[in-house]
Write a protein that holds these residues in place. Structure first.
Motif, PDB file in Angstrom:
ATOM      1  N   GLU A 131       0.822  -1.204   0.000  1.00 53.34           N
ATOM      2  CA  GLU A 131       0.000   0.000   0.000  1.00 53.34           C
ATOM      3  C   GLU A 131       0.864   1.265   0.000  1.00 53.34           C
ATOM      4  O   GLU A 131       2.004   1.259   0.472  1.00 53.34           O
ATOM      5  CB  GLU A 131      -0.924   0.018   1.220  1.00 53.34           C
ATOM      6  N   GLY A 145       0.917   5.191   1.328  1.00 57.46           N
ATOM      7  CA  GLY A 145       0.337   6.157   2.259  1.00 57.46           C
ATOM      8  C   GLY A 145       1.065   7.487   2.149  1.00 57.46           C
ATOM      9  O   GLY A 145       2.193   7.548   1.644  1.00 57.46           O
ATOM     10  N   TYR A 195       0.614   6.848  -8.192  1.00 59.31           N
ATOM     11  CA  TYR A 195       0.182   7.379  -6.901  1.00 59.31           C
ATOM     12  C   TYR A 195       0.853   8.725  -6.649  1.00 59.31           C
ATOM     13  O   TYR A 195       2.058   8.893  -6.873  1.00 59.31           O
ATOM     14  CB  TYR A 195       0.549   6.415  -5.770  1.00 59.31           C
ATOM     15  N   GLN A 228      -3.014  10.907   4.941  1.00 58.73           N
ATOM     16  CA  GLN A 228      -3.943  10.985   3.822  1.00 58.73           C
ATOM     17  C   GLN A 228      -3.809   9.780   2.908  1.00 58.73           C
ATOM     18  O   GLN A 228      -2.737   9.177   2.813  1.00 58.73           O
ATOM     19  CB  GLN A 228      -3.673  12.239   2.977  1.00 58.73           C
ATOM     20  N   ASP A 229      -4.902   9.465   2.213  1.00 60.70           N
ATOM     21  CA  ASP A 229      -4.822   8.511   1.116  1.00 60.70           C
ATOM     22  C   ASP A 229      -4.183   9.222  -0.073  1.00 60.70           C
ATOM     23  O   ASP A 229      -4.390  10.424  -0.276  1.00 60.70           O
ATOM     24  CB  ASP A 229      -6.207   8.015   0.725  1.00 60.70           C
ATOM     25  N   HIS A 242      -4.727   8.288  -7.003  1.00 58.45           N
ATOM     26  CA  HIS A 242      -4.400   7.061  -7.744  1.00 58.45           C
ATOM     27  C   HIS A 242      -5.091   7.095  -9.091  1.00 58.45           C
ATOM     28  O   HIS A 242      -6.274   7.423  -9.194  1.00 58.45           O
ATOM     29  CB  HIS A 242      -4.852   5.830  -6.964  1.00 58.45           C
TER      30      HIS A 242
END
Length: 621
Positions: free
Chosen positions: A105, A107, A299, A286-287, A290
């Motif tokens: 992931e 971040g 990203y 935060q996200d 994408h």
């Protein structure tokens, strides 16, 4: 290309200037220092790219001792606060993007500066005249331009979320460099010279950067024991010592009453920051943004930065075109037109999401990008500026032609710095940090060794209730910082970022275009001449770009003008860093060969030893 300056530095060390205790000149050969720069390094076990060899060496030291990418990034960033004080430091803010190899992931941390709670809407209006302050140099050289800094809090949050070291350990390399000093190069001296008129307005800044009234000589050793002491304070007490207590009081006092010389040459408007503003500051988890481009997952940084949305939207606009089969001039024409369209939407819709309803999903919707791509004429440039798209009504079909808007005011500056780090476990950091102007506000906090930012000048100068980037208390000004991580089938393919104000977006976008569409290797993609179209009547371009493509692009309707501004003698765009991840596990770290004096790429091991393992690495806290 390797730049060797040790012998040169030693040869002219005898000419070094005598300076105060804050900045000490001494023989350059007295202690080995990092002065050699390699723009490309290939190997295994971890890699780093920054603009400075001391910072890159600090990151490599951490990686070799078992730290991970987050640890190394903080160590490099803190060192850049010593060696690149006009671009970065704890007086500023930034955006931190992290790929976690264990979870797969991405971040992010928003460490952007904020406006003080008492910041009025007319803060940039001169009360004596009722007119806006002259942007340069009056407004940027001021207390009113200083936002509440976020860098120190970003470092602490990054280490808490992803690191294996405490802040005390991560700061050790920077403290060492601040105490023993670094070799002054041509870039540092020239940046000091470029800011001499501004710096001369403040007693604390003169003492640190203009000892005896002169810029430090090339080849001398610049020490900053006051910054070392400030770092030691943070190492001992954590960032609470920055946002509370005596240091916070001194920062607020400096903003409210800048330490001006007896007869300043600039008005130096005072600021509104209080100790409560510092105590209330928060970094934000935060996200990321994408989107997909040519099968890659891209990203970036979500608002308050406009980087992720604008780079992403421009790539969506370019997606329908087969750029790889075009002549380079035609591909660059499409790049200009896509960038202008994305910048139109940036200006209309992007601001701090705590204050503005930013339509991020629409801006990154492939259907919206496809609809915007319909406006590109493959054989002629559109009249700039172009109108923003309708984010509430789109279906991917080509709309009727729309009339242009008035020019967007863009006051972001060229400074800032960027770093890229990868570790042996596969974790990756892309981190852009800044104090805004080259030299920030020009104001050093007395006795603390660091410059304060002028980030609030990223707000629109004149308040407009409809402007998403209007001044409001507690708000983060819109940024263009674009730290970007690109994955291929869930694994890192490329990480990159750059300084350069609003040209950060175009630098990242053009580098992706060069690498993915035009077939350049990553070293070529980063070194290639640059140009930036930001929805304005002219295109800002480096001289080499104009020489190579100017006549062909002019024939398509583009007007190219040379890069450069009042605060730099260099006609260049950006100073990017990148790491590419090969399928065989090899890392290719890349920095600038020439821009900003050249950058520094390093790897842990240049031998044939593939990295192994995954995840954070062992905890040492």
């Amino acid at each position: 290309m390797r730049l060797k300056r040790r012998q040169f530095a030693a040869a002219i060390a005898a000419l070094a200037l005598s300076v105060s205790s804050a900045a000490v000149a001494s023989p350059a050969f007295a202690d080995p220092r990092q002065t050699e720069k390699n723009p490309t390094a290939t190997g295994y076990g971890g890699a780093v790219s920054t603009v400075d060899p001391e910072a890159s060496a600090a990151a490599i030291e951490v990686l070799k001792r078992g730290g991970n990418a987050a640890d190394a990034a903080v160590a490099a960033a803190a060192t850049l606060g010593v060696t690149e004080p006009y671009s970065a430091g704890i007086g500023g803010g930034g955006y931190f993007v992290y790929y976690d190899a264990k979870t797969g992931e991405v971040g992010t941390i928003d460490g952007r500066e904020t406006a003080p709670a008492a910041m009025p809407h007319d803060a940039f209006i001169n009360p004596a005249t009722g007119e806006p302050y002259k942007f340069t140099p009056d407004l940027v050289t001021s207390g009113v331009s200083v936002g509440v800094p976020g860098t120190a809090a970003t470092w602490e949050r990054a280490l808490e979320r992803w690191g294996t070291l405490g802040l005390d350990e991560a700061l050790k390399p920077a403290i060492k460099v601040a105490n023993r000093g670094f070799v002054v190069d041509e870039t540092f001296r020239q940046q000091t010279e470029d800011n001499k008129a501004r710096f001369s307005n403040f007693t604390s800044t003169q003492q640190l950067f203009l000892p005896g009234g002169e810029s430090p000589a090339v080849g001398s050793i610049f020490k900053n024991p006051e910054l070392a002491a400030t770092y030691r304070l943070l190492a001992k007490e954590g960032t609470s010592a920055f946002y509370n207590g005596p240091l916070a009081e001194e920062i607020a006092a400096t903003v409210q009453a800048p330490p001006k010389v007896g007869e300043p040459t600039l008005p130096v408007p005072v600021g509104f920051m209080t100790t409560q503003d510092l105590a209330d500051y928060k970094v934000l988890n935060q996200d990321p943004t994408h989107m997909k481009y040519r099968g890659y997952d891209v990203y970036g940084m979500a608002p308050s930065s406009s980087g992720g949305t604008t780079v992403g939207e421009a790539l969506n606009i370019l997606e329908p075109f087969n750029l790889s089969e075009m002549q380079p001039t035609d591909a660059l024409h499409h790049y200009f037109e896509a960038s202008a369209l994305a910048f139109a939407d940036r200006g209309a819709y992007v601001g701090d999401p705590a204050f503005v309803d930013v339509p991020t999903d629409a801006l990154l919707d492939p259907a919206f990008g496809k609809e915007r791509s319909c406006l590109i004429n493959p054989t002629a440039a559109a009249t700039k500026p172009v109108k923003p798209g309708d984010v509430e009504n789109y279906d991917g079909a080509c709309p009727a032609s729309a009339a242009p808007l008035a020019d967007e005011t863009d006051t972001e500056n060229i400074s800032t710095t960027n770093l890229t780090v990868a570790d042996k476990w596969g974790n990756v950091v892309e981190y852009t940090l800044t104090i805004e102007q080259t030299g920030g506000s020009g104001i050093v906090v007395p006795g603390r060794g660091f410059l304060l930012n002028n980030e609030l000048t990223d707000f629109s100068t004149v308040y407009d209730p409809e402007d998403p980037n209007r001044i409001e208390p507690g708000k983060r000004p819109r940024s263009s910082m674009s730290p970007t991580i690109i994955l291929a089938e869930g694994k890192p393919f490329l990480a990159l970022g750059s300084p350069g104000g609003s040209t950060i977006i175009t630098t990242v976008l053009q580098t992706i275009l060069n690498r993915v569409d035009l077939g350049m290797d990553i070293s070529e993609a980063l070194a290639a001449p640059r140009a930036a179209q930001r929805n304005t009547a002219t295109v800002t371009a480096e001289p080499a770009f104009i020489q190579s493509y100017g006549s062909q692009l002019t024939a398509l309707g583009h007007e190219l003008v040379p890069a450069g501004d009042a605060f730099t003698s260099a006609a260049e765009i950006g100073a990017a860093t990148a790491i590419e991840f090969r399928e065989d596990g090899k890392l290719v770290a890349v920095a600038e060969p020439e821009r900003r004096g050249g950058g520094s790429a390093m790897v842990v091991s240049s031998g044939d030893q593939p990295s192994n393992g995954h995840g954070k690495g062992p905890k040492s806290k």
